[in-house]
Design an enzyme around this catalytic site. Structure first.
Site, PDB file in Angstrom:
ATOM      1  N   SER A  97      52.022 -37.885  -2.688  1.00 55.71           N
ATOM      2  CA  SER A  97      51.922 -39.049  -3.564  1.00 55.71           C
ATOM      3  C   SER A  97      50.442 -39.374  -3.752  1.00 55.71           C
ATOM      4  O   SER A  97      49.745 -39.714  -2.793  1.00 55.71           O
ATOM      5  CB  SER A  97      52.646 -40.239  -2.933  1.00 55.71           C
ATOM      6  OG  SER A  97      52.225 -41.414  -3.594  1.00 55.71           O
ATOM      7  N   HIS A 150      53.247 -36.094  -7.004  1.00 57.93           N
ATOM      8  CA  HIS A 150      54.050 -37.295  -7.252  1.00 57.93           C
ATOM      9  C   HIS A 150      53.127 -38.413  -7.733  1.00 57.93           C
ATOM     10  O   HIS A 150      52.154 -38.776  -7.042  1.00 57.93           O
ATOM     11  CB  HIS A 150      54.757 -37.685  -5.952  1.00 57.93           C
ATOM     12  CG  HIS A 150      55.679 -38.855  -6.059  1.00 57.93           C
ATOM     13  ND1 HIS A 150      56.977 -38.758  -6.526  1.00 57.93           N
ATOM     14  CD2 HIS A 150      55.492 -40.168  -5.755  1.00 57.93           C
ATOM     15  CE1 HIS A 150      57.544 -39.963  -6.495  1.00 57.93           C
ATOM     16  NE2 HIS A 150      56.673 -40.836  -6.030  1.00 57.93           N
ATOM     17  N   ASP A 170      52.851 -42.302  -8.963  1.00 56.45           N
ATOM     18  CA  ASP A 170      53.562 -43.586  -8.900  1.00 56.45           C
ATOM     19  C   ASP A 170      53.083 -44.529  -9.993  1.00 56.45           C
ATOM     20  O   ASP A 170      51.947 -45.011  -9.960  1.00 56.45           O
ATOM     21  CB  ASP A 170      53.333 -44.226  -7.527  1.00 56.45           C
ATOM     22  CG  ASP A 170      54.105 -43.488  -6.452  1.00 56.45           C
ATOM     23  OD1 ASP A 170      55.342 -43.414  -6.567  1.00 56.45           O
ATOM     24  OD2 ASP A 170      53.473 -42.980  -5.508  1.00 56.45           O
ATOM     25  N   MET A 196      53.396 -48.036 -11.604  1.00 58.43           N
ATOM     26  CA  MET A 196      53.864 -49.396 -11.263  1.00 58.43           C
ATOM     27  C   MET A 196      53.326 -50.391 -12.274  1.00 58.43           C
ATOM     28  O   MET A 196      52.155 -50.307 -12.670  1.00 58.43           O
ATOM     29  CB  MET A 196      53.363 -49.785  -9.882  1.00 58.43           C
ATOM     30  CG  MET A 196      53.762 -48.813  -8.790  1.00 58.43           C
ATOM     31  SD  MET A 196      53.296 -49.458  -7.169  1.00 58.43           S
ATOM     32  CE  MET A 196      53.674 -48.051  -6.126  1.00 58.43           C
ATOM     33  N   HIS A 235      57.118 -41.096 -11.230  1.00 54.24           N
ATOM     34  CA  HIS A 235      58.091 -42.039 -10.659  1.00 54.24           C
ATOM     35  C   HIS A 235      57.841 -43.379 -11.337  1.00 54.24           C
ATOM     36  O   HIS A 235      56.864 -44.058 -11.017  1.00 54.24           O
ATOM     37  CB  HIS A 235      57.870 -42.088  -9.138  1.00 54.24           C
ATOM     38  CG  HIS A 235      58.690 -43.103  -8.409  1.00 54.24           C
ATOM     39  ND1 HIS A 235      58.393 -43.498  -7.116  1.00 54.24           N
ATOM     40  CD2 HIS A 235      59.785 -43.806  -8.773  1.00 54.24           C
ATOM     41  CE1 HIS A 235      59.283 -44.388  -6.722  1.00 54.24           C
ATOM     42  NE2 HIS A 235      60.133 -44.610  -7.710  1.00 54.24           N
ATOM     43  N   MET A 292      58.198 -46.951 -11.881  1.00 52.81           N
ATOM     44  CA  MET A 292      58.618 -48.233 -11.297  1.00 52.81           C
ATOM     45  C   MET A 292      58.221 -49.304 -12.297  1.00 52.81           C
ATOM     46  O   MET A 292      57.306 -50.104 -12.071  1.00 52.81           O
ATOM     47  CB  MET A 292      57.936 -48.421  -9.927  1.00 52.81           C
ATOM     48  CG  MET A 292      58.508 -47.506  -8.850  1.00 52.81           C
ATOM     49  SD  MET A 292      57.411 -47.326  -7.409  1.00 52.81           S
ATOM     50  CE  MET A 292      56.337 -46.042  -8.006  1.00 52.81           C
ATOM     51  N   MET A 296      64.959 -44.087  -2.312  1.00 53.17           N
ATOM     52  CA  MET A 296      63.774 -44.697  -1.693  1.00 53.17           C
ATOM     53  C   MET A 296      64.058 -44.944  -0.213  1.00 53.17           C
ATOM     54  O   MET A 296      65.133 -45.419   0.154  1.00 53.17           O
ATOM     55  CB  MET A 296      63.432 -46.029  -2.363  1.00 53.17           C
ATOM     56  CG  MET A 296      62.952 -45.938  -3.804  1.00 53.17           C
ATOM     57  SD  MET A 296      61.496 -44.911  -4.065  1.00 53.17           S
ATOM     58  CE  MET A 296      60.279 -45.704  -3.009  1.00 53.17           C
ATOM     59  N   ASP A 346      61.321 -40.775  -0.636  1.00 55.58           N
ATOM     60  CA  ASP A 346      59.999 -41.337  -0.915  1.00 55.58           C
ATOM     61  C   ASP A 346      59.775 -42.582  -0.064  1.00 55.58           C
ATOM     62  O   ASP A 346      60.477 -43.588  -0.226  1.00 55.58           O
ATOM     63  CB  ASP A 346      59.935 -41.691  -2.411  1.00 55.58           C
ATOM     64  CG  ASP A 346      58.554 -42.165  -2.851  1.00 55.58           C
ATOM     65  OD1 ASP A 346      57.610 -42.139  -2.044  1.00 55.58           O
ATOM     66  OD2 ASP A 346      58.442 -42.571  -4.033  1.00 55.58           O
TER      67      ASP A 346
HETATM   68  C1  DX5 Z   1      56.060 -46.451  -2.960  1.00 60.46           C
HETATM   69  C2  DX5 Z   1      55.784 -45.179  -3.718  1.00 60.46           C
HETATM   70  C3  DX5 Z   1      55.557 -44.025  -2.855  1.00 60.46           C
HETATM   71  C4  DX5 Z   1      54.393 -44.169  -1.911  1.00 60.46           C
HETATM   72  C5  DX5 Z   1      54.681 -43.388  -0.675  1.00 60.46           C
HETATM   73  O1  DX5 Z   1      56.422 -47.417  -3.841  1.00 60.46           O
HETATM   74  O2  DX5 Z   1      56.857 -44.877  -4.577  1.00 60.46           O
HETATM   75  O3  DX5 Z   1      55.488 -42.806  -3.576  1.00 60.46           O
HETATM   76  O4  DX5 Z   1      53.184 -43.726  -2.450  1.00 60.46           O
HETATM   77  O5  DX5 Z   1      53.696 -43.619   0.252  1.00 60.46           O
HETATM   78  P1  DX5 Z   1      53.914 -43.381   1.805  1.00 60.46           P
HETATM   79  O6  DX5 Z   1      54.274 -41.927   1.953  1.00 60.46           O
HETATM   80  O7  DX5 Z   1      52.591 -43.729   2.371  1.00 60.46           O
HETATM   81  O8  DX5 Z   1      55.006 -44.278   2.254  1.00 60.46           O
HETATM   82 ZN    ZN Z   2      56.925 -42.834  -5.457  1.00 62.00          ZN
END
Ligand code: DX5
Ligand code: ZN
Length: 221
Positions: A10, A35, A37, A39, A68, A70, A139, A178
């Site tokens: 990630s 990956h 993220d 947000m 991903h 969000m 998740m 994840d």
């Molecule tokens: C959380 C993200 C993850 C996050 C994982 O909302 O979707 O992808 O980066 O990070 P770790 O592996 O540190 O929990």
């Molecule tokens: Zn993620």
């Protein structure tokens, strides 16, 4: 048949001032997928980056890019991420009013389509949509931040989902995990049926090479 282990760093935990170096670190150490993220500060209490940055990462690597999402209004932004070079796109079931339409949209753009479920979202959502998915992201933390602690109920949820998929002719659907994954718990999540393993702090915290090697060797395939 169990699916092949795929490790997906990630980039949220990478050094954003040296993104190109972090991407190279992933490539040089055999990462399977990157990956990313996304947000929006609405669906989750944090804001990261959008399609512009995904496009910039696209120019740095041929590794599959996994967006991903969000975000509360995925339908509106899916074409942007597809155009920016995403290969896999997942949307949260909690955001979707018309999940099948959203998944068809992703597939019509020739992308690998996934749904994501928060830790407390009933698995039935995944059962209903599974046949329209290429992968399902369960998740193992509440989304929003890297470096959170793994929520142990993931294991039973993952086993249940894997069993459902295998019993219903959907063995090809992969399960992604994840949140809070490291060499300490990767074997357990793989044994429960998840094979696309996202890890941020578990890889970028400390020595990346050592961490990814420890993760791979912890899993007996
Ligand atoms: C959380 C993200 C993850 C996050 C994982 O909302 O979707 O992808 O980066 O990070 P770790 O592996 O540190 O929990
Ligand atoms: Zn993620």
């Amino acid at each position: 048949m169990p699916h092949r282990l795929k490790i997906a760093p990630s980039m949220l935990s990478a050094d954003f001032a040296r993104l190109a170096d972090s991407v190279k670190l992933c490539e040089d150490n055999g990462a399977d997928i990157l990956h990313l993220d996304i947000m929006d500060g609405h669906f989750v209490p944090n804001i990261t980056f959008g399609a512009l940055v995904v496009g910039a990462i696209r120019t740095l690597t041929e590794l599959p890019l996994d967006c991903h999402l969000m975000i509360t209004d995925p339908d509106k932004y899916i074409p942007d991420f597809a155009e920016a070079g995403a290969d896999l796109i997942s949307v949260h079931v909690e955001t979707g009013f018309h999940l099948h339409r959203t998944l068809s949209q992703i597939k019509s753009l020739n992308k690998i389509a996934g749904i994501a479920l928060n830790p407390a979202t009933p698995l039935e959502y995944a059962f209903e949509a599974a046949e329209y998915c290429d992968f399902i992201l369960l998740m193992s933390v509440n989304p929003g931040f890297g470096g959170q602690r793994f929520i142990p109920t993931f294991i039973r949820r993952c086993e249940k989902l894997r069993e459902y998929l295998d019993k219903n002719g959907l063995n090809h659907v992969e399960i992604q995990v994840d949140g809070g994954i490291s060499a300490k718990n990767i074997a357990e999540v793989y044994a429960a049926g998840a094979n696309i393993i996202v890890a941020g702090s578990g890889l970028f915290g400390g020595d990346f090479k050592q961490n990814i090697e420890a993760m791979r060797s912890a899993v007996k395939q």
